[in-house]
Write a protein that holds these residues in place. Structure first.
Motif, PDB file in Angstrom:
ATOM      1  N   ARG A 285      12.883  59.742 -79.257  1.00  0.00           N
ATOM      2  CA  ARG A 285      11.483  59.576 -79.652  1.00  0.00           C
ATOM      3  C   ARG A 285      11.287  58.202 -80.281  1.00  0.00           C
ATOM      4  O   ARG A 285      12.257  57.545 -80.684  1.00  0.00           O
ATOM      5  CB  ARG A 285      11.087  60.660 -80.657  1.00  0.00           C
ATOM      6  N   LYS A 286      10.056  57.783 -80.392  1.00  0.00           N
ATOM      7  CA  LYS A 286       9.778  56.508 -81.028  1.00  0.00           C
ATOM      8  C   LYS A 286      10.285  56.542 -82.471  1.00  0.00           C
ATOM      9  O   LYS A 286       9.959  57.445 -83.235  1.00  0.00           O
ATOM     10  CB  LYS A 286       8.280  56.202 -81.015  1.00  0.00           C
ATOM     11  N   PRO A 287      11.099  55.577 -82.855  1.00  0.00           N
ATOM     12  CA  PRO A 287      11.700  55.607 -84.199  1.00  0.00           C
ATOM     13  C   PRO A 287      10.659  55.572 -85.309  1.00  0.00           C
ATOM     14  O   PRO A 287       9.697  54.797 -85.249  1.00  0.00           O
ATOM     15  CB  PRO A 287      12.566  54.338 -84.224  1.00  0.00           C
ATOM     16  N   TYR A 292      14.933  58.062 -91.100  1.00  0.00           N
ATOM     17  CA  TYR A 292      16.257  57.456 -91.265  1.00  0.00           C
ATOM     18  C   TYR A 292      16.586  57.319 -92.744  1.00  0.00           C
ATOM     19  O   TYR A 292      15.733  56.925 -93.540  1.00  0.00           O
ATOM     20  CB  TYR A 292      16.302  56.075 -90.609  1.00  0.00           C
ATOM     21  N   ARG A 293      17.813  57.640 -93.091  1.00  0.00           N
ATOM     22  CA  ARG A 293      18.257  57.482 -94.475  1.00  0.00           C
ATOM     23  C   ARG A 293      18.613  56.025 -94.740  1.00  0.00           C
ATOM     24  O   ARG A 293      18.723  55.228 -93.819  1.00  0.00           O
ATOM     25  CB  ARG A 293      19.457  58.384 -94.740  1.00  0.00           C
ATOM     26  N   LEU A 305      14.556  48.363 -81.647  1.00  0.00           N
ATOM     27  CA  LEU A 305      14.702  47.314 -80.648  1.00  0.00           C
ATOM     28  C   LEU A 305      14.788  47.913 -79.244  1.00  0.00           C
ATOM     29  O   LEU A 305      14.157  47.414 -78.300  1.00  0.00           O
ATOM     30  CB  LEU A 305      15.953  46.487 -80.956  1.00  0.00           C
ATOM     31  N   ALA A 306      15.562  48.988 -79.116  1.00  0.00           N
ATOM     32  CA  ALA A 306      15.711  49.635 -77.810  1.00  0.00           C
ATOM     33  C   ALA A 306      14.380  50.201 -77.329  1.00  0.00           C
ATOM     34  O   ALA A 306      14.057  50.133 -76.139  1.00  0.00           O
ATOM     35  CB  ALA A 306      16.762  50.737 -77.894  1.00  0.00           C
ATOM     36  N   TRP A 307      13.591  50.772 -78.253  1.00  0.00           N
ATOM     37  CA  TRP A 307      12.289  51.337 -77.878  1.00  0.00           C
ATOM     38  C   TRP A 307      11.391  50.266 -77.263  1.00  0.00           C
ATOM     39  O   TRP A 307      10.654  50.531 -76.305  1.00  0.00           O
ATOM     40  CB  TRP A 307      11.625  51.970 -79.097  1.00  0.00           C
ATOM     41  N   GLU A 308      11.461  49.072 -77.796  1.00  0.00           N
ATOM     42  CA  GLU A 308      10.581  48.008 -77.317  1.00  0.00           C
ATOM     43  C   GLU A 308      11.118  47.286 -76.087  1.00  0.00           C
ATOM     44  O   GLU A 308      10.341  46.777 -75.275  1.00  0.00           O
ATOM     45  CB  GLU A 308      10.356  46.974 -78.442  1.00  0.00           C
ATOM     46  N   THR A 309      12.425  47.224 -75.928  1.00  0.00           N
ATOM     47  CA  THR A 309      12.984  46.371 -74.875  1.00  0.00           C
ATOM     48  C   THR A 309      13.690  47.118 -73.750  1.00  0.00           C
ATOM     49  O   THR A 309      13.891  46.555 -72.672  1.00  0.00           O
ATOM     50  CB  THR A 309      14.006  45.380 -75.490  1.00  0.00           C
TER      51      THR A 309
END
Length: 775
Positions: A285-287, A292-293, A305-309
């Protein structure tokens, strides 16, 4: 009186017919029971598993809901034996009726209803059975089942209106549950006979169709003889229907029922780590930073970064079906065409097994046998080991569960020290034993871990991917997820920076131990594993070939650590926690195997880095292409610098620390590579590349204090290089793959690696710097 009786009978008959017509009309209009709307009949809710397919067309595995491991198969891909067996056994007049077989129904009424013959056969057509599978809940008693029958008749007639006979047969075989997580005929054929449906023999088809009567009763794995009897009944029905001759039937019935059973489980089969990595990547899913801790900020950065690229990351969340909903990996029957080559994957897994299971692990057990600190290094005290194990106890699921249940610390530790019967992993197969949970933690820490990846440097196709020794027991992926210190495999990055700054492989430097100062004035003196050629003038080429730490430290002193960090990131490394210190030149930073393999494509690809490509295309269950993927490339160093690096990395193999590739494995290919070993042998690395294939391997313990104590056993050339060597032996031996030891790197004929050698003035300045840096 007689006339009146006849009138009454006719009236009753007409009233009955009218009543039946009224009931069926009410059913058709939805006033009685449930009849699905036209839209649902035209698009029945079949949940299909997603197929993960290799680059060479082999099914690697499936993703599905727990009870819906169904893979779609079209009519054209069904064996005619399946169709003949199904029709002959279940509905011999299938091609003649329109959903209801009146003759079969009357036979069932008379023989089963009136004469009470249990084996007289049923009256349901294939279409009615399909209607039952789709829309009838399980009946609790005979009366409920009788009420369901008319509803199924109505649905069957409607199904015949909207579908051809071939489509109905296909839906029936795709829908049926053959048990053992084999839902649908394609999965069943794979599970019981390791075949595709179109390749089933007559007796195999008859076995599976025989299960349609009662899959539990005629389960061939549990009840072989009973299932064989049912298979022979199906064969006899095929004879009666004219699909077999008497001689064919007799000879087939005499055959034993032989299975090639392969249960479908996402934890079994080829490329298990790869499939899990792909599943989590596609279903991401979109971060959201709130999820996130604090200690997960690096992962948040990478995911964002992976979500965008990366179009593959979160693919299901980014793409929608025609109805506006997102794709579902478990129900939409997608076909994921990966870049993995099934044979190369098999060779990689075999290489890991051969080296680790058959050679390395026994040596590790032997070294640690009888030591109080085992499996940890003898450099730790027993007290330090106990502290580490206590930390592992507190991180375990058993501890958290007992803590949440309100157990005290003493109760928990008592449980961890109480022996239990359990099954544990061994390289020879699962074994039953009795041990305490604490001992089982220590037992599993004895096993060495590994990560391996192999990819095409031009296309980015990842050909093989091994994330660990066995996914069932060691699920942490050390190919793309885990990171470890890379040791001397960082040196090609350092030398690349030097080549970009005017150095050449022929530049000379004195091979002596030196002391250097960081930007805070703190002295640092690197150690070297060898004193060969001490005090002599050596070339940079020699320094890299022999992985000499003193030469690397000298180079680092001439360069900028911040520039090296930037260059490492441009090689595709995402770890933001790389410190720009002078000691960086010896590889204390943590990088994944996948990142390293991608980085080394630069040296095989004239300075161009290619990112790993895991999927080439995605199709829906009808074969429509939903997405295609292309490699992401970027220039990292100049072509000239890449050629210089190639000269030096070839020397690593031909005359340096990687010479075992030639000496022990007999690989004659034009290639470059680099070994790597971190402090105390905690991590062993080998990176190797040919003109057409870049591969990398890491071997180590679960924790950095679990390692060989002897350098001869623990160095990268001893624990990681052999996996690469065995893998490449198998790849080159398989001529169908197209890889040849005759392939050579294309370097311009007029290229001179010494062209940019330091001038005398520069050498003089360099010697003055030596006076400053060497103490």
């Amino acid at each position: 009186m007689r006339k009146t009786f006849i009138y009454v009978l006719w009236a009753l008959l007409l009233l009955s017919m009218a009543g039946v017509a009224a009931v069926f009309t009410a059913i058709a209009k939805g006033k009685i029971g449930y009849v699905p709307p036209v839209e649902e009949l035209e698009n029945p809710n079949l949940k299909f598993a997603t197929q993960i397919i290799s680059d060479d067309g082999q099914l690697l595995g499936t993703w599905s809901l727990s009870k819906e491991n169904r893979v779609y198969v079209g009519y054209e891909d069904l064996s005619p034996h399946l169709v003949h067996a199904l029709v002959a056994t279940e509905d011999v007049r299938f091609s003649e009726h329109s959903g209801i077989d009146a003759r079969a129904f009357m036979r069932a009424v008379v023989k089963r209803g009136i004469l009470m013959q249990k084996h007289a056969g049923g009256g349901s057509t294939i279409t009615q059975q399909l209607a039952k599978q789709f829309y009838s809940p399980t009946a609790d008693n005979v009366m409920e089942r009788l009420l369901q029958k008319p509803i199924e008749w109505v649905i069957a007639v409607k199904l015949e209106r909207y579908y051809t006979k071939e489509e109905i047969l296909t839906m029936y075989l795709n829908k049926f549950d053959f048990l053992n997580n084999a839902v649908g005929i394609k999965t069943a054929a794979k599970t019981y006979f390791s075949k595709d449906p179109k390749n089933l023999s007559i007796e195999e088809a008859a076995t599976l169709i025989g299960m349609c009567k009662n899959p539990s009763l005629y389960n061939p794995r549990r009840f072989n003889e009973r299932s064989r009897g049912r298979r022979n009944t199906v064969l006899d029905q095929m004879r009666k229907a004219g699909f077999l001759t008497q001689a064919e039937c007799d000879s087939l019935q005499a055959l034993p029922l032989v299975l090639k059973f392969q249960p479908v489980d996402h934890k079994d089969g080829l490329a298990t780590y790869f499939r899990e990595y792909l599943r989590t990547r596609m279903s991401a899913r979109k971060p959201n930073r709130k999820s996130y801790r604090g200690w997960q900020m690096q992962k948040y950065y990478e995911d964002s970064l992976a979500w965008e690229t990366d179009p593959l990351y979160g693919w299901c969340a980014k793409n929608k079906k025609k109805d506006g909903t997102n794709y579902n990996l478990y129900t939409d029957g997608l076909k994921i065409y990966t870049t993995i080559n099934s044979r190369m994957q098999k060779y990689a897994e075999e290489a890991v097994y051969q080296h680790i299971a058959q050679y390395l692990q026994p040596r590790f057990f032997k070294e640690k046998k009888g030591r109080k600190t085992a499996p940890y290094t003898s450099e730790l005290t027993p007290e330090e080991v106990q502290t580490i194990l206590n930390r592992s106890v507190h991180q375990s699921d058993r501890y958290r569960t007992m803590k949440e249940a309100g157990c005290s610390e003493s109760e928990i530790m008592k449980a961890f020290n109480t022996p239990h019967e359990m099954s544990v992993f061994s390289w020879a197969g699962e074994k039953d034993t009795i041990m305490t949970p604490l001992d089982s933690i220590k037992y599993y820490k004895h096993f060495l871990r590994t990560g391996f990846m192999s990819m095409d440097p031009v296309t980015g196709y990842v050909k093989a991917y091994v994330g660990g020794p066995n996914y069932n027991y060691f699920q942490y992926d050390m190919a793309m997820v885990g990171r470890r210190q890379i040791g001397s495999t960082i040196k090609p990055f350092l030398y690349s920076l030097a080549m970009e700054n005017g150095f050449s492989p022929c530049d000379e430097v004195r091979n002596v131990e030196g002391t250097y100062f960081d930007e805070n004035g703190i002295p640092w003196s690197p150690r070297n594993s060898s004193k060969s050629h001490y005090g002599e003038i050596v070339t940079l080429k020699w320094g890299l070939a022999n992985s000499n730490n003193w030469i690397s430290a000298y180079l680092m002193s001439k360069l900028n650590p911040y520039a090296l960090v930037r260059l490492i990131h441009s090689f595709g490394v995402l770890n933001k926690d790389i410190q720009p210190t002078i000691s960086l030149c010896l590889g204390p930073c943590e990088i994944s195997v996948g990142e390293m393999v991608s980085a080394y494509t630069v040296f095989a690809n004239r300075g161009i880095r290619t990112a790993p490509l895991f999927v080439s295309r995605i199709e829906d269950n009808e074969g429509n292409v939903l997405a295609t993927f292309t490699p992401q490339v970027e220039e990292v160093i100049s072509e000239t610098s890449a050629y210089k690096m190639l000269v030096m990395l070839r020397a690593v193999i031909n005359e340096g620390t990687g010479n075992r590739v030639r000496r022990l494995y007999g690989i004659k290919a034009d290639m470059g590579g680099k070994t790597g070993t971190t402090n105390r042998n905690s991590d062993g690395w080998f990176m190797g590349f040919t003109p057409t294939l870049v591969s990398g391997c890491w071997v180590g313990g679960e924790e950095r204090d679990i390692h060989f104590d002897r350098m001869s056993d623990g160095q990268g050339a001893a624990i990681a290089l052999p996996i690469w060597g065995l893998y490449m032996q198998k790849v080159f031996a398989d001529k169908t793959l197209g890889y040849s030891e005759q392939d050579v790197f294309e370097i311009p004929e007029d290229f001179d690696p010494c062209k940019d050698k330091l001038t005398e003035i520069e050498e003089e300045n360099s010697s003055k710097l030596d006076d400053i840096f060497f103490q």
